[in-house]
Every structure is written in C-alpha cells, then in structure tokens.
Design a protein around this motif. Structure first.
Motif, PDB file in Angstrom:
ATOM      1  N   SER A  83       0.878  -1.169   0.000  1.00  0.00           N
ATOM      2  CA  SER A  83       0.000   0.000   0.000  1.00  0.00           C
ATOM      3  C   SER A  83       0.913   1.215   0.000  1.00  0.00           C
ATOM      4  N   ALA A  84       1.519   1.450  -1.158  1.00  0.00           N
ATOM      5  CA  ALA A  84       2.596   2.429  -1.264  1.00  0.00           C
ATOM      6  C   ALA A  84       2.107   3.862  -1.421  1.00  0.00           C
ATOM      7  N   TYR A  85       0.824   4.036  -1.744  1.00  0.00           N
ATOM      8  CA  TYR A  85       0.266   5.380  -1.922  1.00  0.00           C
ATOM      9  C   TYR A  85      -0.456   5.761  -0.630  1.00  0.00           C
ATOM     10  N   LEU A  86       0.239   6.475   0.228  1.00  0.00           N
ATOM     11  CA  LEU A  86      -0.303   6.723   1.556  1.00  0.00           C
ATOM     12  C   LEU A  86      -1.474   7.698   1.554  1.00  0.00           C
ATOM     13  N   ASN A  87      -1.684   8.407   0.448  1.00  0.00           N
ATOM     14  CA  ASN A  87      -2.891   9.214   0.361  1.00  0.00           C
ATOM     15  C   ASN A  87      -4.128   8.340   0.512  1.00  0.00           C
ATOM     16  N   HIS A  88      -4.089   7.161  -0.075  1.00  0.00           N
ATOM     17  CA  HIS A  88      -5.210   6.221   0.039  1.00  0.00           C
ATOM     18  C   HIS A  88      -5.409   5.803   1.498  1.00  0.00           C
ATOM     19  N   VAL A  89      -4.308   5.499   2.180  1.00  0.00           N
ATOM     20  CA  VAL A  89      -4.376   5.089   3.589  1.00  0.00           C
ATOM     21  C   VAL A  89      -4.887   6.250   4.451  1.00  0.00           C
ATOM     22  N   GLU A  90      -4.394   7.456   4.165  1.00  0.00           N
ATOM     23  CA  GLU A  90      -4.805   8.631   4.940  1.00  0.00           C
ATOM     24  C   GLU A  90      -6.297   8.890   4.809  1.00  0.00           C
ATOM     25  N   LEU A  91      -6.842   8.709   3.601  1.00  0.00           N
ATOM     26  CA  LEU A  91      -8.276   8.918   3.401  1.00  0.00           C
ATOM     27  C   LEU A  91      -9.097   7.903   4.182  1.00  0.00           C
ATOM     28  N   VAL A  92      -8.673   6.645   4.134  1.00  0.00           N
ATOM     29  CA  VAL A  92      -9.395   5.595   4.860  1.00  0.00           C
ATOM     30  C   VAL A  92      -9.416   5.916   6.354  1.00  0.00           C
ATOM     31  N   ARG A  93      -8.255   6.320   6.883  1.00  0.00           N
ATOM     32  CA  ARG A  93      -8.160   6.631   8.313  1.00  0.00           C
ATOM     33  C   ARG A  93      -8.995   7.868   8.657  1.00  0.00           C
ATOM     34  N   LYS A  94      -8.914   8.880   7.819  1.00  0.00           N
ATOM     35  CA  LYS A  94      -9.645  10.111   8.092  1.00  0.00           C
ATOM     36  C   LYS A  94     -11.155   9.879   8.086  1.00  0.00           C
ATOM     37  N   ALA A  95     -11.598   8.989   7.190  1.00  0.00           N
ATOM     38  CA  ALA A  95     -13.033   8.713   7.090  1.00  0.00           C
ATOM     39  C   ALA A  95     -13.578   8.086   8.358  1.00  0.00           C
ATOM     40  N   ARG A  96     -12.717   7.428   9.143  1.00  0.00           N
ATOM     41  CA  ARG A  96     -13.182   6.846  10.396  1.00  0.00           C
ATOM     42  C   ARG A  96     -12.556   7.540  11.600  1.00  0.00           C
ATOM     43  N   ASN A  97     -12.109   8.795  11.363  1.00  0.00           N
ATOM     44  CA  ASN A  97     -11.581   9.650  12.434  1.00  0.00           C
ATOM     45  C   ASN A  97     -10.426   8.999  13.186  1.00  0.00           C
ATOM     46  N   ALA A 285     -13.692   2.515  -3.203  1.00  0.00           N
ATOM     47  CA  ALA A 285     -13.551   2.846  -1.791  1.00  0.00           C
ATOM     48  C   ALA A 285     -13.042   4.265  -1.597  1.00  0.00           C
ATOM     49  N   GLU A 286     -12.184   4.724  -2.516  1.00  0.00           N
ATOM     50  CA  GLU A 286     -11.593   6.048  -2.325  1.00  0.00           C
ATOM     51  C   GLU A 286     -12.624   7.166  -2.474  1.00  0.00           C
ATOM     52  N   VAL A 287     -13.458   7.084  -3.500  1.00  0.00           N
ATOM     53  CA  VAL A 287     -14.494   8.119  -3.629  1.00  0.00           C
ATOM     54  C   VAL A 287     -15.481   8.013  -2.465  1.00  0.00           C
ATOM     55  N   ARG A 288     -15.740   6.820  -1.983  1.00  0.00           N
ATOM     56  CA  ARG A 288     -16.628   6.641  -0.834  1.00  0.00           C
ATOM     57  C   ARG A 288     -16.016   7.251   0.427  1.00  0.00           C
ATOM     58  N   MET A 289     -14.695   7.244   0.531  1.00  0.00           N
ATOM     59  CA  MET A 289     -14.033   7.888   1.673  1.00  0.00           C
ATOM     60  C   MET A 289     -14.198   9.399   1.615  1.00  0.00           C
ATOM     61  N   TYR A 290     -13.995   9.969   0.413  1.00  0.00           N
ATOM     62  CA  TYR A 290     -14.223  11.411   0.239  1.00  0.00           C
ATOM     63  C   TYR A 290     -15.659  11.772   0.615  1.00  0.00           C
ATOM     64  N   GLU A 291     -16.608  10.964   0.164  1.00  0.00           N
ATOM     65  CA  GLU A 291     -18.018  11.230   0.457  1.00  0.00           C
ATOM     66  C   GLU A 291     -18.295  11.163   1.955  1.00  0.00           C
ATOM     67  N   THR A 292     -17.701  10.190   2.619  1.00  0.00           N
ATOM     68  CA  THR A 292     -17.892  10.047   4.062  1.00  0.00           C
ATOM     69  C   THR A 292     -17.299  11.233   4.811  1.00  0.00           C
ATOM     70  N   ILE A 293     -16.120  11.657   4.407  1.00  0.00           N
ATOM     71  CA  ILE A 293     -15.447  12.787   5.068  1.00  0.00           C
ATOM     72  C   ILE A 293     -16.243  14.072   4.900  1.00  0.00           C
ATOM     73  N   GLU A 294     -16.799  14.298   3.711  1.00  0.00           N
ATOM     74  CA  GLU A 294     -17.397  15.602   3.412  1.00  0.00           C
ATOM     75  C   GLU A 294     -18.914  15.641   3.531  1.00  0.00           C
ATOM     76  N   THR A 295     -19.584  14.485   3.470  1.00  0.00           N
ATOM     77  CA  THR A 295     -21.050  14.496   3.566  1.00  0.00           C
ATOM     78  C   THR A 295     -21.570  13.642   4.706  1.00  0.00           C
ATOM     79  N   GLY A 296     -20.694  12.896   5.357  1.00  0.00           N
ATOM     80  CA  GLY A 296     -21.108  12.084   6.486  1.00  0.00           C
ATOM     81  C   GLY A 296     -21.388  10.631   6.173  1.00  0.00           C
TER      82      GLY A 296
END
Length: 333
Positions: A83-97, A285-296
């Motif tokens: 999982s070399a692209y940590l932006n993906h990991v950061e989004l997943v983590r951010k989506a679940r606080n 999953a990545e677009v779903r993370m953005y949606e979770t972060i910004e729309t709940g």
C-alpha cells in the motif's frame, strides 16, 4: 520486450512474445513465463530475438487476441501487495476519524494474497453484491531470485517485468476479517493481471526511480473514472517494497509485488473526480471515503451484476502498453 501467456488448455498456458503494438505474437521453445523467469539469463536472448523480428517484419507472427490470454503468470509462487500510496491510507483513516500511525511512513504496509490461481484479464468477477465488490487498479513488478536481506539497490536489479493488476476487494468482508487480527483472506479473491507484461526498458523515461511515471486509466461502465499518475505520491518505490519482503526470507523468481491502489493527493470530493477536473480514483472505496469525510456517509455504490471495469496505461504517444484489463461482475455464477 513484451510477453503474454495464451490459454492453450494447460494450467500454465503457452508463453508468447508480443509485438510492441500488441497486434501480433510468436512462440519460441520456452514453454512458460515461469520457466523464462527461472532461467532468465539463458532464456532472454531467444525471447529478445523473437521480439526484434516481430517488430521489424510485419509478416511474422499471428494475430494477438487478449481475449485468449491468461494473466501473464496464471499462478505464481508469491503475490504480495503493498500500500505504497499513503494518500489512500490517509483517506481511509480520516473517514473513520483515526490517525495514521507514524510507522506507516517508514515501514510499508503489505499483505500476502492468494497466488495459486488468478483470473484472466478478460474474465468475470464472481462475487455477491452484499460483499461490497470493488476493483483496485495497481502497478505490479515481477522479480527474479533474491536473497534474504537484499537491499533496495539489489532488488532494483531483480525487477524483470512490469504489469498492471485489478486487485479485486470485497470491502464488506474486510472489517470482520481484520478484526480477528489475522489479515485478509476471503475478502481478497483472485486478482486479474494485464494481458501483457513488459520489461523495464520498454517504458523508456517513464520508468525511473523504480516507479512508473504514467497515468493509470480506469473506466467504469464505459465512463472514465480515474487517471492518477502512478509515479506521483508513491511513498515506497518497488525496490523498497521488494527489499521489505526479503527481510526474513529468500524470494523466488516469479514473485509478484503490487503497488497498492494508485492514488494522487487531491483537495476534496468536489475537486477530485474526473467530472470536476480532478484525476479521479483507482477504486470505489476512495471516492466513498471522500463522500464520508465531506457528507457524512458514502453515496457511490460498490459494483453489482453486469458492472464492468477496464484498466489500462497509455504511453505519451497514446499507445496501449500492457493491453487492457476488462472484468465484468457476474453475481449469478
């Protein structure tokens, strides 16, 4: 050179050499790609000679049809995905606080996937919709033999081939498996690799620093879904990923190591999608993370019966390098 494996009815298929423009192929006395990898120094002269002849003489060879291809390695001794692209990991983590552990920036994440069989580049994905069917578009390298403790400088020299992969994920099965503390298994079914594998020299200036610096194009149901650059925002290069897996073991020729979902840093949901001028995504999953972060909550559904994903990479002249992975979901298998 470019290599592929045709479905000839046997488990490991027939190794073929494919022309640079992916229109024709020819065979040699080398039966399988694994045989070539096991005997790389003695096998490559014959393969390279066949490749040169294909490209110089348009009358040589037969018509190449990706529909008749297995994945270049229909099965492999090892498939390890990072999982070399940590932006993906950061989004997943951010989506679940949750915070990203500091160690993630110095020690690669990696799982060992099933490699006894892969689905073909044009095969169906067999899964149930309640499992949360997702695609993951990635770059993959194929290594030669490596000794335990190999350094990145040593592993860089062992990269024999480069491919693309659709690392299929069943997102709704992942949480329960990870909660057991023992990693993925049922949530990671068979992956599909590009029809063609290429040697690093085929990529020219796009292959540097052990990364592939070209956009990875993903189309979902005939609509462009993403084209992030695989050379950008890659925290760990392929030499580092290979070195990581040699820490405690020797690595056999034919080992596959994936980059993880290609992901470029983008500002927000409404600027990251292709429709809004962004480079889009390489998984749902990545677009779903953005949606979770910004729309709940997530709004984009996972794949369902009949949904089709295509993954490919074009060079700067617009030529298809690896051929196209096209996988349709069949929930009624």
């Amino acid at each position: 050179m470019k290599l592929a494996t045709l479905n000839n009815g046997s488990r490991d298929g027939q190794l073929v050499v494919v022309s640079k423009d992916l229109t024709r192929y020819t065979t040699t006395d080398i039966p399988t790609l694994q045989f070539a990898l096991d005997n790389w120094d003695t096998a490559t002269p014959a393969l390279q000679a066949a490749y040169q002849q294909l490209n110089e003489d348009k009358s040589v060879g037969e018509s190449f049809d990706p529909e008749k291809c297995y994945s270049p390695l229909p099965r492999a001794y090892q498939w390890a995905d990072g999982s070399a692209y940590l932006n993906h990991v950061e989004l997943v983590r951010k989506a679940r606080n949750a915070e990203v552990p500091e160690s993630f920036y110095s020690d690669p994440l990696m799982y060992q996937g099933g490699s006894d069989s892969f689905i073909g580049p044009r095969a169906e994905i067999h899964a149930q919709p309640e499992w949360g069917i997702d695609f993951e578009a990635e770059v993959v390298v194929v290594s030669g033999d490596l000794k335990q403790g190999a350094t990145p400088a040593e592993t860089a020299k062992s990269i024999r081939l480069i491919m693309l992969v659709n690392d299929v994920s069943l997102r709704n099965l992942i949480p329960a498996e990870l909660a057991k503390g023992f990693g993925f298994f049922q949530s990671k079914p068979a992956s599909a690799f590009s029809p063609v594998a290429v040697t690093p020299d085929e990529l020219g200036d796009a292959w540097k620093d052990n990364k592939l610096h070209l956009p990875l194009r993903v189309t979902l149901n005939d609509k462009l879904f993403g084209f992030p650059n695989a050379g950008q925002d890659m925290t760990f290069d392929f030499a580092q990923l290979l070195s990581h897996i040699t820490k405690t073991r020797d690595v056999a020729a034919g080992t596959l190591v994936g980059s993880g979902t290609v992901s470029n840093k983008q500002d927000n949901l409404y600027g990251s999608s292709v429709e809004h001028g962004g480079v889009g995504y390489c998984c749902l999953a990545e677009v779903r993370m953005y949606e979770t972060i910004e729309t709940g909550k997530p709004q984009t559904p996972f794949m369902n019966h009949g949904d089709t994903v295509s993954i490919e990479m074009l060079d700067e002249q617009g030529n298809n390098i690896f051929g196209t992975i096209t996988n349709k979901v069949n929930t009624q298998y």
